[in-house]
Design an enzyme around this catalytic site. Structure first.
Site, PDB file in Angstrom:
ATOM      1  N   HIS A 356      12.381 -33.543   2.286  1.00 41.28           N
ATOM      2  CA  HIS A 356      12.863 -32.505   3.208  1.00 41.28           C
ATOM      3  C   HIS A 356      12.663 -31.085   2.718  1.00 41.28           C
ATOM      4  CE1 HIS A 356      15.142 -35.201   5.979  1.00 41.28           C
ATOM      5  NE2 HIS A 356      15.210 -35.955   4.892  1.00 41.28           N
ATOM      6  N   LYS A 547      21.990 -20.530  10.633  1.00 47.68           N
ATOM      7  CA  LYS A 547      21.461 -21.509   9.688  1.00 47.68           C
ATOM      8  C   LYS A 547      22.016 -21.139   8.324  1.00 47.68           C
ATOM      9  CE  LYS A 547      17.294 -20.125  11.057  1.00 47.68           C
ATOM     10  NZ  LYS A 547      16.347 -21.195  11.271  1.00 47.68           N
ATOM     11  N   ARG A 548      21.813 -21.984   7.287  1.00 51.38           N
ATOM     12  CA  ARG A 548      22.242 -21.604   5.948  1.00 51.38           C
ATOM     13  C   ARG A 548      21.608 -20.268   5.563  1.00 51.38           C
ATOM     14  NH1 ARG A 548      25.176 -25.461   2.951  1.00 51.38           N
ATOM     15  NH2 ARG A 548      25.130 -23.829   1.365  1.00 51.38           N
ATOM     16  N   LYS A 553      14.703 -18.073   4.465  1.00 49.64           N
ATOM     17  CA  LYS A 553      14.933 -18.057   5.909  1.00 49.64           C
ATOM     18  C   LYS A 553      14.934 -16.629   6.458  1.00 49.64           C
ATOM     19  CE  LYS A 553      17.655 -22.370   5.728  1.00 49.64           C
ATOM     20  NZ  LYS A 553      16.968 -23.350   6.588  1.00 49.64           N
ATOM     21  N   THR A 655      15.546 -27.648  12.629  1.00 47.54           N
ATOM     22  CA  THR A 655      15.990 -28.463  13.758  1.00 47.54           C
ATOM     23  C   THR A 655      16.807 -27.600  14.718  1.00 47.54           C
ATOM     24  OG1 THR A 655      17.767 -29.199  12.279  1.00 47.54           O
ATOM     25  CG2 THR A 655      15.974 -30.745  12.685  1.00 47.54           C
ATOM     26  N   LYS A 659      17.076 -27.251  19.069  1.00 45.97           N
ATOM     27  CA  LYS A 659      18.295 -27.179  19.898  1.00 45.97           C
ATOM     28  C   LYS A 659      18.240 -25.962  20.817  1.00 45.97           C
ATOM     29  CE  LYS A 659      20.563 -29.310  16.008  1.00 45.97           C
ATOM     30  NZ  LYS A 659      21.242 -29.034  14.717  1.00 45.97           N
TER      31      LYS A 659
HETATM   32  C1  26W Z   1      21.983 -30.183  -3.768  1.00 45.41           C
HETATM   33  C2  26W Z   1      20.552 -30.155  -3.723  1.00 45.41           C
HETATM   34  C3  26W Z   1      19.924 -30.192  -2.407  1.00 45.41           C
HETATM   35  C4  26W Z   1      18.577 -29.987  -2.327  1.00 45.41           C
HETATM   36  C5  26W Z   1      17.943 -30.056  -1.135  1.00 45.41           C
HETATM   37  C6  26W Z   1      20.646 -30.461  -1.266  1.00 45.41           C
HETATM   38  C7  26W Z   1      20.012 -30.522  -0.046  1.00 45.41           C
HETATM   39  C8  26W Z   1      18.656 -30.327   0.003  1.00 45.41           C
HETATM   40  C9  26W Z   1      17.967 -30.460   1.335  1.00 45.41           C
HETATM   41  C10 26W Z   1      16.580 -31.022   1.116  1.00 45.41           C
HETATM   42  C11 26W Z   1      17.953 -29.208   2.087  1.00 45.41           C
HETATM   43  C12 26W Z   1      17.748 -29.422   3.549  1.00 45.41           C
HETATM   44  O1  26W Z   1      18.691 -29.566   4.285  1.00 45.41           O
HETATM   45  N1  26W Z   1      16.493 -29.398   4.004  1.00 45.41           N
HETATM   46  C13 26W Z   1      16.227 -29.253   5.419  1.00 45.41           C
HETATM   47  O2  26W Z   1      16.020 -30.519   6.014  1.00 45.41           O
HETATM   48  C14 26W Z   1      15.897 -30.394   7.420  1.00 45.41           C
HETATM   49  C15 26W Z   1      15.804 -31.778   7.992  1.00 45.41           C
HETATM   50  O3  26W Z   1      14.590 -32.368   7.657  1.00 45.41           O
HETATM   51  C16 26W Z   1      14.698 -29.526   7.772  1.00 45.41           C
HETATM   52  O4  26W Z   1      14.656 -29.362   9.157  1.00 45.41           O
HETATM   53  C17 26W Z   1      14.798 -28.164   7.093  1.00 45.41           C
HETATM   54  O5  26W Z   1      13.627 -27.423   7.302  1.00 45.41           O
HETATM   55  C18 26W Z   1      15.032 -28.350   5.612  1.00 45.41           C
HETATM   56  O6  26W Z   1      15.266 -27.097   4.980  1.00 45.41           O
END
Ligand code: 26W
Length: 809
Positions: A356, A547-548, A553, A655, A659
């Site tokens: 992801h 978003k975060r 971003k 995503t 929406k």
């Molecule tokens: C705690 C470490 C960590 C590292 C990465 C926690 C969470 C992550 C995720 C990979 C971050 C994340 O949410 N990625 C997002 O995933 C979505 C679903 O596929 C995508 O639409 C987003 O672009 C992507 O940033």
């Protein structure tokens, strides 16, 4: 097995009386909600049990979606909608002097995720239930979910989110399915009953995993799938030594340390911080879930695992559950006595991995030292996987020592690290990215060595979102208009929404389209006012980025544009300008100082702009506090313009972009993630494109001179000078210098200044199209009509056919 239920009103009353112990109808809303929720849940139970029976009886392959995050938000209105109980519930609610919407608001969001990855998991479960696929979600029942955010003096302050405080109607505890999880200890060898040598773990510290099941109802079908969340608790066998030495209370207190494991969700969405507790959470989830699945296999098939992979499949949601690879090996070898080769054949035929993120700082690595202390047997297995893997690499590419070093599961150095993404690739039969560009970048970059070895392993599955939550029930006005115009089949199958396209040319329809948007904008304006105390005018363009908060971003680019508009307003240059309400919302990871400073800047710019009389008719800015799933349900229906402005090549998919599209917003965006596919489907003329593409980003970095761009463009220069002069925060001089220096730095990863001019120009095109409301409506309708591809039903259909080989129940 049909349990007789009385009518909804008598069931609600019965639960108010007998489940909750209240007698009057004037009881507070929270109890009415709970009585309602139990009554609705009761209506799921018999189908839930039946679905489990159908799953047991079916010979389809079963899928287990392993994820550290499930950001499900609220369940009540979702269940009411899927069960078609809306009309009845509305009437009963009225008897209690409350609207259905007010009741729904009593429910705490289940904030068991950070952002995109966790919400995707929730949309996927909804689609699996809609498509009647035999899929179980496995996750963690965090006591505290994503922190609550509030703003003090413009800054983010975090408060714990004790979402279970008033109980959780949507879970059922299943203590009979508890599993034992073993941490620490040492490995040693022993001889088993057949005289074979076995590795055994001794002196472990054990914890129990207790499952809590949540129902995931399908839409207008009889399927109710399961999300099984694990909670950690102490084994009741107390530490005997402590016990005998008179430390009874200490022994009982050890319960505490066990329960810590599932106490809190880590709020980082982009950088792993290497904490031991996080690794404990990961292994805890994986071991409990694998034991659960294997126990039910053994019950039916005995200890013969030859057919296991054909009937079971684990989808790893990023590398967070990557320990599933060595844990399945351990269970097969140590517990069930299988040979390495047999165990490896099973494991690599039933694991599939989704990546992801492309951000290097988000790629998980675990220190070998820490890992070996917590999970000594798993480390041995990982070393053995790596030894065998590198041997095949050496055979296939003789002499390429550099390649072996590059692909090794262990990164050597003074503190060697396990590369969890590589472990996942080597241990899985499928590896996918989440949008076409993302998959292309993975196979050409980060994973290119592996792609060359195993091209057939890699595939793309562009993300999607569920149109039931993200259109039908968050936007009832639009739902009704769609149903009336094209029928209601789109709720089951969003490809039907294409039928809407011809209505773009119908002037009367466009009037109604605008009426719907207007109602939603009024609701959003009210919500903004209640939550942030800023007045939004529904006749303005609603420009939204939620978003975060992350540098990539580029919320900064958005604020800089606001400053530019403000600068023009002050200069009296409002020719061709469209009045705008800009909403920005999102949480910053608590340790991510730059992101928190961006929040402060947004708030400070907002307060200066909002108190400037000259700006009143042109620009309002709000930082929306505590952005979460239930907030998005109000925000996206009321949005005109969706900001998807990440540096190209950084956002895996996105995503939120989908929406907004489904709810009739137009997108301003870069060629990043799924934006590319959104633009393809909607048509280039219905998308406001700007900025460098991923290839240009790479090229530009080689010779990037932001200061020259700033010096050469008077409008950009004035924006920088306004921020640098302290205009937006007179009392804390220099507070934003880190941000402005970053923007001017030739090493700036995010190339904000490189894209600024192009962004300003694209925003001008937005303004001018918005002034032609007929044209805007046409483009809005065409976007919605072409959003069918972005249903998570389509995505899950592809996972089921191409990766899982799973069949409808
Ligand atoms: C705690 C470490 C960590 C590292 C990465 C926690 C969470 C992550 C995720 C990979 C971050 C994340 O949410 N990625 C997002 O995933 C979505 C679903 O596929 C995508 O639409 C987003 O672009 C992507 O940033």
């Amino acid at each position: 097995m049909n349990f007789p239920l009385a009518s909804l009103d008598s069931e609600v009353l019965r639960h108010l009386n007998y489940s909750l112990g209240h007698h009057s109808k004037t009881v507070n809303h929270s109890y009415v909600y709970r009585a309602f929720a139990i009554a609705v849940r009761d209506r799921l139970v018999s189908n839930w049990l039946k679905t489990q029976e159908r799953m047991n009886a079916s010979d389809s392959r079963r899928v287990y979606y392993l994820s550290l995050e499930f950001l499900i938000g609220r369940s009540f209105s979702n269940a009411v909608h899927n069960l078609e109980l809306g009309d009845a519930a509305r009437v009963v609610a009225h008897d209690y002097g409350v609207s259905l919407e007010e009741l729904a608001e009593q429910e705490h969001d289940a904030g068991l995720g950070n952002g995109g990855l966790g919400r995707l998991a929730a949309c996927f479960l909804d689609s699996c239930a809609n498509l009647e696929l035999p899929v179980v979600g496995y996750g963690i029942r965090y006591e505290y979910g994503m922190f609550h955010q509030h703003i003090e003096n413009g800054r983010q302050v975090e408060d714990p989110d004790h979402w279970l405080r008033d109980g959780n109607t949507w879970e059922i505890e299943r203590p009979e399915d508890a599993r034992r999880i073993r941490f620490y200890g040492n490995t040693t060898q022993s001889i088993d009953a057949d005289g074979d040598i076995r590795q055994v773990l001794i002196d472990t510290h054990d914890v129990l995993a207790i499952p809590f099941d949540m129902p995931i109802p399908g839409f207008k079908n009889s399927t109710v799938n399961t999300l099984r969340l694990w909670k950690a608790t102490a084994t009741d066998v107390f530490d005997l030594e402590e016990f005998n030495s008179g430390s009874y209370t200490e022994a009982v207190a050890s319960k505490n340390s066990a329960e810590q494991i599932t106490m809190v969700l880590y709020p980082n969405d982009a950088s792993e911080n290497g904490k031991e507790l996080r690794l404990k959470q990961q292994y805890f989830l994986v071991s409990a879930s694998l034991q659960d699945v294997m126990a039910s296999w053994v019950k039916k098939h005995g200890e013969d695992f030859t057919g296991f992979a054909e009937k079971n499949c684990f989808q790893l949601n990023d590398t967070h559950p990557a320990c599933a690879v060595p844990e399945l090996m351990r269970l097969l070898i140590d517990q069930y006595g299988k040979s390495w080769d047999d165990a490896w054949a099973v494991t690599t035929s039933c694991m599939a991995y989704t990546n992801h993120t492309l951000l290097p700082e988000a790629l998980e690595r675990w220190s070998v030292r820490l890992f070996g202390k917590l999970l000594p047997r798993l480390l041995e297995i990982i070393y053995e996987i790596n030894r065998r893997f590198l041997k095949t690499v050496a055979e296939q590419y003789p002499g390429d020592i550099e390649l072996q070093r590059r692909v090794s599961l262990i990164e050597e150095g003074h503190d060697p690290q396990i590369r969890m993404a590589y472990l996942s690739i080597v241990g899985s039969y499928s590896v996918n990215g989440v949008a076409q560009l993302h998959t292309d970048l993975l196979t050409a970059g980060l994973f290119s060595d592996f792609y060359k070895m195993w091209p057939g392993k890699f595939n793309n599955k562009t993300n999607g979102v569920t149109q039931r939550r993200w259109l039908a029930h968050c936007n009832p006005e639009l739902k009704d208009l769609l149903n009336e115009t094209i029928g209601d089949q789109w709720q089951k199958d969003l490809s039907n929404i294409k039928k809407l396209e011809s209505s773009a040319e119908d002037a009367e329809f466009r009037v109604r389209w605008r009426e719907v948007k207007h109602v939603n904008k009024q609701a959003l304006a009210k919500y903004v006012n209640e939550n942030a105390g800023v007045e939004f005018d529904p006749s303005f363009l609603f420009d939204v980025q939620v978003k975060r908060i992350h540098e990539y971003k580029r919320q900064l680019l958005n604020v800089l544009h606001c400053v530019h508009l403000y600068d023009r307003i002050l200069a009296g240059d409002t020719q061709g300008m469209t009045p705008r309400c800009v909403l920005i919302g999102g949480k910053a990871a608590p340790g991510y100082h730059l992101a928190k400073l961006i929040v402060k800047l947004i708030n400070d710019v907002a307060s200066v702009v909002n108190s400037e009389p000259k700006a009143k008719d042109w620009l309002r800015i709000v930082f929306f506090p505590n952005y979460r799933v239930s907030a998005m349900e109000v925000i996206c229906p009321g949005t005109d313009l969706s900001e998807q402005i990440s540096t190209a090549g950084k956002e895996a998919s996105g995503t939120g972009n989908m929406k907004f599209m489904m709810n009739g917003a137009l997108t301003i965006g870069t060629l990043d993630g799924a934006n590319i596919e959104i633009r393809e489907k909607a048509g280039a003329e219905n998308f406001f494109l700007f900025g460098l593409d991923a290839a240009e980003v790479k090229k530009t970095r080689e010779n990037y001179r932001p200061n020259e761009i700033i010096a050469a463009d008077p409008e950009i220069r004035r924006v920088m000078e306004l921020v640098e002069s302290g205009h937006f925060n007179q009392s804390e001089p220099g507070i934003f210098d880190i941000l402005t220096r970053g923007l001017r730095d030739a090493q700036d990863q995010w190339l904000t200044i490189a894209d600024f001019r192009s962004y300003i120009d694209a925003q001008k095109r937005v303004s001018s199209v918005y002034q032609d409301q007929e044209q805007w409506s046409r483009q809005s309708i065409i976007n919605v009509a072409n959003s069918g591809w972005f249903s998570s039903d389509r995505t899950i259909g592809q996972y089921a056919d191409e990766i899982w080989k799973a069949k409808k129940l």
